[in-house]
Design a protein around this motif. Structure first.
Motif, PDB file in Angstrom:
ATOM      1  N   GLY A  45       0.666  -1.256  -0.210  1.00  0.00           N
ATOM      2  CA  GLY A  45      -0.031  -0.008  -0.100  1.00  0.00           C
ATOM      3  C   GLY A  45       0.892   1.213  -0.162  1.00  0.00           C
ATOM      4  N   SER A  97       0.511   4.625  -2.293  1.00  0.00           N
ATOM      5  CA  SER A  97       0.237   5.760  -1.580  1.00  0.00           C
ATOM      6  C   SER A  97       1.315   6.741  -1.409  1.00  0.00           C
ATOM      7  N   THR A  98       2.686   6.464  -1.098  1.00  0.00           N
ATOM      8  CA  THR A  98       3.513   7.405  -1.486  1.00  0.00           C
ATOM      9  C   THR A  98       3.443   8.316  -2.188  1.00  0.00           C
ATOM     10  N   LEU A 107       0.965   9.404  -3.725  1.00  0.00           N
ATOM     11  CA  LEU A 107      -0.131  10.296  -3.581  1.00  0.00           C
ATOM     12  C   LEU A 107       0.114  11.354  -2.763  1.00  0.00           C
ATOM     13  N   TYR A 129     -10.657   1.590  -8.346  1.00  0.00           N
ATOM     14  CA  TYR A 129     -10.100   0.609  -7.559  1.00  0.00           C
ATOM     15  C   TYR A 129     -10.731  -0.758  -7.262  1.00  0.00           C
ATOM     16  N   PHE A 133      -6.887  10.679  -1.650  1.00  0.00           N
ATOM     17  CA  PHE A 133      -6.503   9.816  -0.702  1.00  0.00           C
ATOM     18  C   PHE A 133      -7.232   9.208   0.211  1.00  0.00           C
ATOM     19  N   LEU A 172      -8.303   5.152   0.598  1.00  0.00           N
ATOM     20  CA  LEU A 172      -7.912   4.645   2.007  1.00  0.00           C
ATOM     21  C   LEU A 172      -9.267   3.901   2.751  1.00  0.00           C
TER      22      LEU A 172
END
Length: 500
Positions: free
Chosen positions: A102, A106-107, A109, A321, A444, A448
């Protein structure tokens, strides 16, 4: 170099006639005056024809195409880890670690949020062209770091660098395309940004196809992205700077030169007159964040931020997603599912490009959000107890494709084009930075929380919430968004900005 245009021929002719008339009698003088006035009138009308016609779109097109490379890179890096993630985790030693996997996604983003947050100050500080080059630089560095990573930490640092460039690119692309495009094709050119993003996503999927057959192919996927990034940085050297930014800096002659490159010499005077319609006496003053949240500029910043919030809360990223799971349950392979989603996305974007300067931004937004609400209604029916078996799966797949298609018709491309149009020149770059930051924050949290909400609330309630947001967006657009089709940026600013 800009060469000052010669005065119309009629002015020189008038002067020579006056010298001639001094040597004639009164009767000849009156006769020549009459002929001269008629001749001058005809010449003056003839000289005004180019000013009344639209400039050639061919002059500005190459500059716009170079700028949209940043959007291609944006789409590419959004999708580059989708297929290779399993191979990356196996090679770098974190296979089965859901948190680490993940973080790889996500890094990026998080980096995008940082890049978008500072994009306005960078674009205003160094200009649009150098901002593009600064956008390409971390993308190249980050891609090289990701391609050569030996550990999870190396991959995460590389993704953070790439994300910073991703966040900087889209707001600067929207600014630049809006400011260099002739008003009659500005909507069409703005649609190129969405199409380039779609092509980048599809490009990432295509490049990632051999990843399961060829060991280490995921490294090639990152190396490939350095090529368009390098092209963007080099090609921007030959592109025109935004005349609006140059004028804002007090560099009037350079603004005229940029307009000549973008519109043609016969349209420079008209473009400069329009640029000066709005009082620019305070344009060199620093813009504080407080100015964006209350006072004269609050309304347009509120409209912009709310549009991006509604765009993300509509559920588009949740649909992206979750699409693989839905298609998989219907017996459709993931590769084919991604192809269907990509075709729906780019088909809607192409239709939007054709309609943007014909039906207008507001109409596309209204019908797009309404179509998305109807698509969510189809999803709710598919998830209900009244629909079962193959019928439910077909409805679910059809609703998903309809949602993506209608999103690409308006809710996807229009906000990024509309906001630079409605923001006054003085705050345009920084207001875009604020609105894009809202976009990334909500993006984000939707990513999540989506699966948890789906598990706790169930698909019916969650899709009903998304559909409700889409209908709220219809009402908001109807009440607050103005039509900008065919209007100059100065006309839009005068119409929207309250006078002090």
């Amino acid at each position: 170099m800009w060469v000052r245009q010669r005065e119309p021929y009629s002015m020189y002719k008038r002067a020579s006639s006056r010298d001639y008339m001094n040597t004639t009698d009164m009767e000849s003088k009156e006769f020549v005056d009459t002929l001269d006035m008629e001749d001058n009138s005809a010449l003056l009308q003839k000289s005004m024809v180019p000013e009344l016609s639209n400039p050639s779109w061919r002059l500005s097109l190459p500059h716009v195409l170079v700028a949209t490379i940043s959007s291609f890179l944006f789409g590419y890096h959004l999708g580059v880890v989708n297929e290779p993630l399993e191979s990356i985790s196996a090679d770098l030693g974190f296979k089965g670690n859901a948190l680490a996997e993940g973080l790889v996604v996500s890094t990026c983003l998080g980096g995008a949020f940082l890049g978008s947050l500072f994009s306005g100050w960078i674009a205003d500080g160094v200009g649009r062209r150098r901002a593009f080059q600064l956008c390409a630089l971390p993308m190249i560095i980050g891609a090289v770091m990701s391609a050569t990573a030996k550990t999870l930490a190396g991959m995460l640092i590389g993704r953070l660098f790439v994300g910073t460039g991703m966040g900087l690119g889209p707001p600067v692309a929207s600014l630049y395309v809006t400011e260099v495009s002739p008003s009659f094709v500005r909507g069409t050119y703005g649609s190129f940004i969405q199409i380039a993003t779609c092509l980048g996503l599809m490009g990432a999927l295509l490049v990632g196809i051999p990843v399961k057959e060829i060991a280490g192919w995921w490294r090639v996927c990152f190396w490939v992205s350095t090529i368009p990034a390098a092209i963007l940085a080099l090609a921007m050297v030959f592109c025109a700077e935004s005349p609006h930014w140059l004028h804002k800096q007090g560099r009037t002659y350079e603004a005229e030169a940029a307009f000549e490159k973008l519109l043609g010499g016969s349209h420079v005077k008209t473009a400069m007159v329009q640029l000066n319609k709005v009082d620019s006496g305070d344009e060199t003053d620093a813009v504080s964040l407080s100015e964006l949240f209350y006072g004269r500029h609050f309304r347009v910043v509120f409209i912009g931020s709310t549009l991006f919030a509604l765009q993300q809360l509509s559920g588009i990223n949740a649909v992206f997603y979750f699409s693989s799971t839905v298609f998989k349950s219907a017996g459709v392979p993931s590769g084919l599912a991604n192809a269907f989603i990509g075709i729906a996305n780019i088909s809607g974007s192409v239709v939007a490009m054709a309609l943007m300067d014909k039906v207008g931004r507001k109409v596309l937004l209204l019908w797009s959000f309404f179509g998305m609400a109807m698509a969510m209604a189809v999803q709710v029916v598919a998830a209900s107890s009244y629909s079962s078996g193959s019928g439910s799966l077909y409805l679910s797949v059809g609703g998903m494709l309809m949602f993506v298609l209608t999103f690409a018709l308006g809710a996807g491309p229009v906000p990024g084009l509309l906001l630079p149009e409605i923001f006054p020149g003085r705050i345009r770059a920084k207001a875009m930075a604020v609105c894009m930051s809202v976009h990334w924050v909500i993006n984000f949290f939707v990513g999540l929380l989506f699966l948890q909400l789906l598990e706790n609330l169930g698909p019916q309630l969650l899709y009903s919430m998304f559909g409700t947001v889409c209908m709220m967006a219809v009402v908001f657009v109807k009440r607050n968004v103005v039509e900008t089709k065919g209007k100059s940026l100065q006309e839009i600013e005068i119409a929207l900005l309250p006078q002090e």
